[in-house]
Design a protein around this motif. Structure first.
Motif, PDB file in Angstrom:
ATOM      1  N   ALA A  32       0.816  -1.209   0.000  1.00  0.00           N
ATOM      2  CA  ALA A  32       0.000   0.000   0.000  1.00  0.00           C
ATOM      3  C   ALA A  32       0.850   1.261   0.000  1.00  0.00           C
ATOM      4  O   ALA A  32       0.421   2.311  -0.501  1.00  0.00           O
ATOM      5  N   ASN A  33       2.070   1.150   0.534  1.00  0.00           N
ATOM      6  CA  ASN A  33       2.956   2.310   0.608  1.00  0.00           C
ATOM      7  C   ASN A  33       4.040   2.303  -0.478  1.00  0.00           C
ATOM      8  O   ASN A  33       4.957   3.128  -0.440  1.00  0.00           O
ATOM      9  N   GLY A  34       3.932   1.382  -1.425  1.00  0.00           N
ATOM     10  CA  GLY A  34       4.878   1.359  -2.527  1.00  0.00           C
ATOM     11  C   GLY A  34       6.284   0.966  -2.126  1.00  0.00           C
ATOM     12  O   GLY A  34       7.262   1.360  -2.777  1.00  0.00           O
ATOM     13  N   ILE A  35       6.412   0.174  -1.045  1.00  0.00           N
ATOM     14  CA  ILE A  35       7.729  -0.275  -0.591  1.00  0.00           C
ATOM     15  C   ILE A  35       8.025  -1.606  -1.282  1.00  0.00           C
ATOM     16  O   ILE A  35       7.371  -2.612  -1.011  1.00  0.00           O
ATOM     17  N   GLY A  36       9.018  -1.611  -2.160  1.00  0.00           N
ATOM     18  CA  GLY A  36       9.248  -2.766  -3.013  1.00  0.00           C
ATOM     19  C   GLY A  36      10.321  -3.716  -2.536  1.00  0.00           C
ATOM     20  O   GLY A  36      10.577  -4.733  -3.194  1.00  0.00           O
ATOM     21  N   ARG A  37      10.944  -3.426  -1.374  1.00  0.00           N
ATOM     22  CA  ARG A  37      11.988  -4.310  -0.854  1.00  0.00           C
ATOM     23  C   ARG A  37      11.849  -4.446   0.656  1.00  0.00           C
ATOM     24  O   ARG A  37      11.482  -3.492   1.342  1.00  0.00           O
ATOM     25  N   MET A  38      12.187  -5.629   1.156  1.00  0.00           N
ATOM     26  CA  MET A  38      12.042  -5.952   2.583  1.00  0.00           C
ATOM     27  C   MET A  38      13.270  -6.734   3.032  1.00  0.00           C
ATOM     28  O   MET A  38      13.871  -7.488   2.265  1.00  0.00           O
ATOM     29  N   ARG A  39      13.640  -6.546   4.303  1.00  0.00           N
ATOM     30  CA  ARG A  39      14.617  -7.432   4.937  1.00  0.00           C
ATOM     31  C   ARG A  39      13.959  -8.072   6.145  1.00  0.00           C
ATOM     32  O   ARG A  39      13.281  -7.383   6.920  1.00  0.00           O
ATOM     33  N   ILE A  40      14.142  -9.390   6.316  1.00  0.00           N
ATOM     34  CA  ILE A  40      13.651 -10.063   7.519  1.00  0.00           C
ATOM     35  C   ILE A  40      14.808 -10.786   8.195  1.00  0.00           C
ATOM     36  O   ILE A  40      15.753 -11.223   7.539  1.00  0.00           O
ATOM     37  N   TYR A  41      14.696 -10.913   9.517  1.00  0.00           N
ATOM     38  CA  TYR A  41      15.814 -11.396  10.327  1.00  0.00           C
ATOM     39  C   TYR A  41      15.606 -12.807  10.862  1.00  0.00           C
ATOM     40  O   TYR A  41      16.555 -13.445  11.312  1.00  0.00           O
ATOM     41  N   ASP A  42      14.375 -13.264  10.853  1.00  0.00           N
ATOM     42  CA  ASP A  42      14.093 -14.610  11.351  1.00  0.00           C
ATOM     43  C   ASP A  42      13.427 -15.407  10.236  1.00  0.00           C
ATOM     44  O   ASP A  42      12.940 -14.842   9.263  1.00  0.00           O
ATOM     45  N   LEU A  43      13.464 -16.696  10.371  1.00  0.00           N
ATOM     46  CA  LEU A  43      12.926 -17.562   9.329  1.00  0.00           C
ATOM     47  C   LEU A  43      11.432 -17.739   9.547  1.00  0.00           C
ATOM     48  O   LEU A  43      10.940 -18.823   9.868  1.00  0.00           O
TER      49      LEU A  43
END
Length: 335
Positions: A43-54
């Motif tokens: 919804a906010n146009g954020i096209g990349r993510m990082r996650i720290y846990d599986l």
């Protein structure tokens, strides 16, 4: 046909090249569901993510979202993956192959902020062999060109960072980082680096002025031969580039895998300062640094939400761009 072309014209900017992502930390007991989080990114146009846990629910929610992902190998898993290639193969099967290509994996970060001089020193011997085993498993799946294997380091490993051209890895960090840089060069992978002007500022508020940390200095603050610096972010990133080059990493790209500013809990941690930092950072990374001009700096803002269960300093709980109720803290436009 006209309506289809119009629709494509509206969609292309949203799915085109982007340089800004947001880290999705989950250390809170009041956070939205994983599907709600993915919906909020979109919804906010954020096209990349990082996650720290599986987090399998996050990976499931990312299916078909077109969001590009940095997936971390937690430090606690490094020893097992370093010592057992079959464990690395199973890790890649469980967390990558089971979701590919529905999830757009961009990087695997094998460890985060492992440092010979900190509480993570016990993980130092395992980072590179874990990277090698994960890479072999990615390559065995034929995905080595789509998914790059790296690790996330941070500024504490760099000494002599003033001026930035003097940047060098600390003695015991050099022997740790040099073979990692060689691995990245050989496999055409970037180095991930967490760059925080906030911590640089509060660590030396006598010599570092707040406007220099917030991108609001009126002019050049640091002259370094032909390079001129008006903000601390560029200086810290170029100091990391200098350190990397001195161990054979000429031409290696650095991706800023975290950068943020807290809104409360400590010195200079205010809503105004955080808002100023995030807005200016998003605008600034469209260009390059004095050392690497002209190219957008791939950058991940830390973090999506305030995390009320984060340990250590109170500021750690207040880096969110959104409150846990999904309301924005700041008037920020992503990308």
């Amino acid at each position: 046909m006209v309506s289809i072309l119009l629709l494509l014209g509206l969609l292309l900017p949203a799915i085109g090249a982007q340089s800004v992502g947001v880290c999705n930390g989950r250390l809170g007991d009041n956070l939205p569901s994983e599907q709600e989080v993915v919906d909020l990114y979109r919804a906010n146009g954020i096209g990349r993510m990082r996650i720290y846990d599986l987090n399998q629910a996050t990976l499931q929610a990312l299916r078909g979202s077109n969001i590009e992902l940095i997936l971390d190998v937690p430090n606690s898993d490094l020893q097992t993956l370093a010592s057992d290639a079959s464990a690395a193969t199973q890790w890649v099967q469980n967390n990558v192959r089971n979701y590919f290509p529905d999830v757009k994996f961009r990087y695997i970060s094998v460890g985060n902020e492992v440092d010979p001089n900190s509480g993570t020193a016990q993980f130092v011997p395992f980072v590179l062999p874990a990277m090698q085993n994960i890479y072999k498993a990615i390559a065995a799946a034929g995905l080595q060109d789509q998914i790059k294997v790296s690790t996330a380091t941070y500024s504490a490993l760099v000494s002599d960072s003033y001026p930035p051209s003097q940047g060098n890895f600390k003695d015991n960090a050099r022997s740790f980082m040099e073979p990692i840089i060689g691995f990245l060069v050989n496999n055409r992978s970037p180095l991930l680096a967490n760059i925080y002007p906030y911590f640089g500022y509060i660590g030396d508020p006598v010599n570092i002025q707040l406007p220099y940390a917030l991108f609001t200095a009126p002019g050049v603050v640091v002259e370094d031969n032909s390079y001129q610096y008006s903000n601390l972010f560029d200086a810290m990133l170029d100091a990391m580039y200098s350190a990397v080059e001195k161990v054979g990493g000429q031409g290696l790209e650095i991706v800023v895998s975290e950068s943020g500013w807290p809104s409360e809990g400590g010195n200079a941690a205010t809503m105004d300062n955080a808002s100023t930092y995030y807005r200016n950072l998003i605008n600034h990374v469209k260009g390059g640094t004095p050392k690497k001009p002209g190219n957008a700096i791939e950058t991940y803002l830390f973090a999506m939400f305030d995390e009320n269960l984060k340990p250590n300093a109170e500021t750690e709980k207040h880096f969110g761009l959104f409150y846990p109720n999904k309301q924005p803290k700041y008037q920020v436009t992503f990308n």
